[in-house]
Scaffold this motif. Structure first.
Motif, PDB file in Angstrom:
ATOM      1  N   ASP A   1       6.359  -2.165   6.766  1.00  0.00           N
ATOM      2  CA  ASP A   1       5.548  -1.396   5.817  1.00  0.00           C
ATOM      3  C   ASP A   1       4.742  -2.360   4.977  1.00  0.00           C
ATOM      4  O   ASP A   1       5.261  -3.379   4.530  1.00  0.00           O
ATOM      5  N   ASP A   2       3.471  -2.035   4.752  1.00  0.00           N
ATOM      6  CA  ASP A   2       2.607  -2.937   3.996  1.00  0.00           C
ATOM      7  C   ASP A   2       2.682  -2.724   2.486  1.00  0.00           C
ATOM      8  O   ASP A   2       2.067  -3.477   1.738  1.00  0.00           O
ATOM      9  N   HIS A   3       3.435  -1.743   2.028  1.00  0.00           N
ATOM     10  CA  HIS A   3       3.574  -1.499   0.587  1.00  0.00           C
ATOM     11  C   HIS A   3       4.872  -2.122   0.078  1.00  0.00           C
ATOM     12  O   HIS A   3       5.968  -1.642   0.404  1.00  0.00           O
ATOM     13  N   GLU A   4       4.735  -3.174  -0.702  1.00  0.00           N
ATOM     14  CA  GLU A   4       5.892  -3.949  -1.134  1.00  0.00           C
ATOM     15  C   GLU A   4       6.902  -3.132  -1.937  1.00  0.00           C
ATOM     16  O   GLU A   4       8.105  -3.267  -1.742  1.00  0.00           O
TER      17      GLU A   4
ATOM     18  N   ARG B   1       4.870  -6.912   7.243  1.00  0.00           N
ATOM     19  CA  ARG B   1       3.860  -6.253   6.410  1.00  0.00           C
ATOM     20  C   ARG B   1       2.712  -5.641   7.210  1.00  0.00           C
ATOM     21  O   ARG B   1       1.859  -4.986   6.659  1.00  0.00           O
ATOM     22  N   ASP B   2       2.711  -5.874   8.537  1.00  0.00           N
ATOM     23  CA  ASP B   2       1.681  -5.282   9.388  1.00  0.00           C
ATOM     24  C   ASP B   2       2.205  -5.213  10.820  1.00  0.00           C
ATOM     25  O   ASP B   2       3.276  -5.739  11.122  1.00  0.00           O
TER      26      ASP B   2
ATOM     27  N   GLU C   1       2.823  -8.650  12.760  1.00  0.00           N
ATOM     28  CA  GLU C   1       4.055  -9.300  12.310  1.00  0.00           C
ATOM     29  C   GLU C   1       5.273  -8.531  12.824  1.00  0.00           C
ATOM     30  O   GLU C   1       6.287  -9.124  13.181  1.00  0.00           O
TER      31      GLU C   1
ATOM     32  N   ASP D   1       5.947   2.013   9.598  1.00  0.00           N
ATOM     33  CA  ASP D   1       4.888   2.794   8.955  1.00  0.00           C
ATOM     34  C   ASP D   1       3.768   2.992   9.976  1.00  0.00           C
ATOM     35  O   ASP D   1       3.704   2.283  10.987  1.00  0.00           O
TER      36      ASP D   1
ATOM     37  N   MET E   1      -1.332   0.672   8.602  1.00  0.00           N
ATOM     38  CA  MET E   1      -1.138  -0.706   8.148  1.00  0.00           C
ATOM     39  C   MET E   1      -2.319  -1.553   8.590  1.00  0.00           C
ATOM     40  O   MET E   1      -3.022  -1.190   9.535  1.00  0.00           O
ATOM     41  N   PRO E   2      -2.505  -2.695   7.945  1.00  0.00           N
ATOM     42  CA  PRO E   2      -3.574  -3.604   8.377  1.00  0.00           C
ATOM     43  C   PRO E   2      -3.214  -4.301   9.695  1.00  0.00           C
ATOM     44  O   PRO E   2      -2.062  -4.318  10.105  1.00  0.00           O
ATOM     45  N   CYS E   3      -4.199  -4.860  10.327  1.00  0.00           N
ATOM     46  CA  CYS E   3      -4.103  -5.668  11.561  1.00  0.00           C
ATOM     47  C   CYS E   3      -3.802  -4.850  12.814  1.00  0.00           C
ATOM     48  O   CYS E   3      -4.455  -5.029  13.823  1.00  0.00           O
TER      49      CYS E   3
END
Length: 152
Positions: free
Chosen positions: A22-25, A48-49, A52, A68, A71-73
């Motif tokens: 998940d990209d939301h910390e 985070r993406d 990764e 999630d 997400m980015p990437c």
């Protein structure tokens, strides 16, 4: 506060290894904290993406990946597909804010085992992780797969 007894997997003395994606910390930290209350679960990594996630899934070979969608990437649907290729024993659960039958259908087609929304109660999330190897595909709302729509 008395905690509900969780009844999912027989006691095998082995912890379920979980990779969180998940990209939301803040959300990721809350989930890691939540999973930490159950000694049958072990968070082995956080991505985070999607890129990764694939890399960590390949190296860590987790039992469960909480993924999630947005997400980015690389989005969670493509990441799910690739995680299932590099870590075929890992069960993927989509955990997203998107309550979308279309996204759920794509996620399941990509290899996800279940689809939960981020408003799922904590104990239900834990139960769903522990039950993944035993239960059929779980989606909290009805979806219509393309094949079903054609025959209806």
């Amino acid at each position: 506060m008395r905690r509900k007894k969780l009844t999912a997997v027989p006691d095998t003395r082995r912890r379920v290894r979980v990779l969180l994606v998940d990209d939301h910390e803040l959300f990721a930290a809350a989930v890691m904290f939540t999973l930490g209350i159950d000694d049958r679960l072990e968070v082995v990594g956080w991505a985070r993406d999607g890129l990764e996630a694939v890399s960590l899934a390949e190296s860590l070979q987790p039992d469960v990946v909480l993924m999630d969608v947005h997400m980015p990437c690389m989005d969670g649907i493509e990441a799910t597909r690739r995680v299932r290729e590099v870590s075929p024993r890992s069960w993927v659960t989509i955990v997203t804010s998107a309550r979308s039958p279309e996204i759920a259908s794509h996620a399941l087609a990509a290899g996800a085992r279940s689809y939960l929304t981020k408003d799922t109660p904590a104990l239900k999330l834990i139960d769903s992780i522990l039950e993944l190897g035993q239960a059929p595909t779980v989606v909290p709302f009805p979806i219509h797969r393309r094949d079903e729509a054609r025959t209806a």
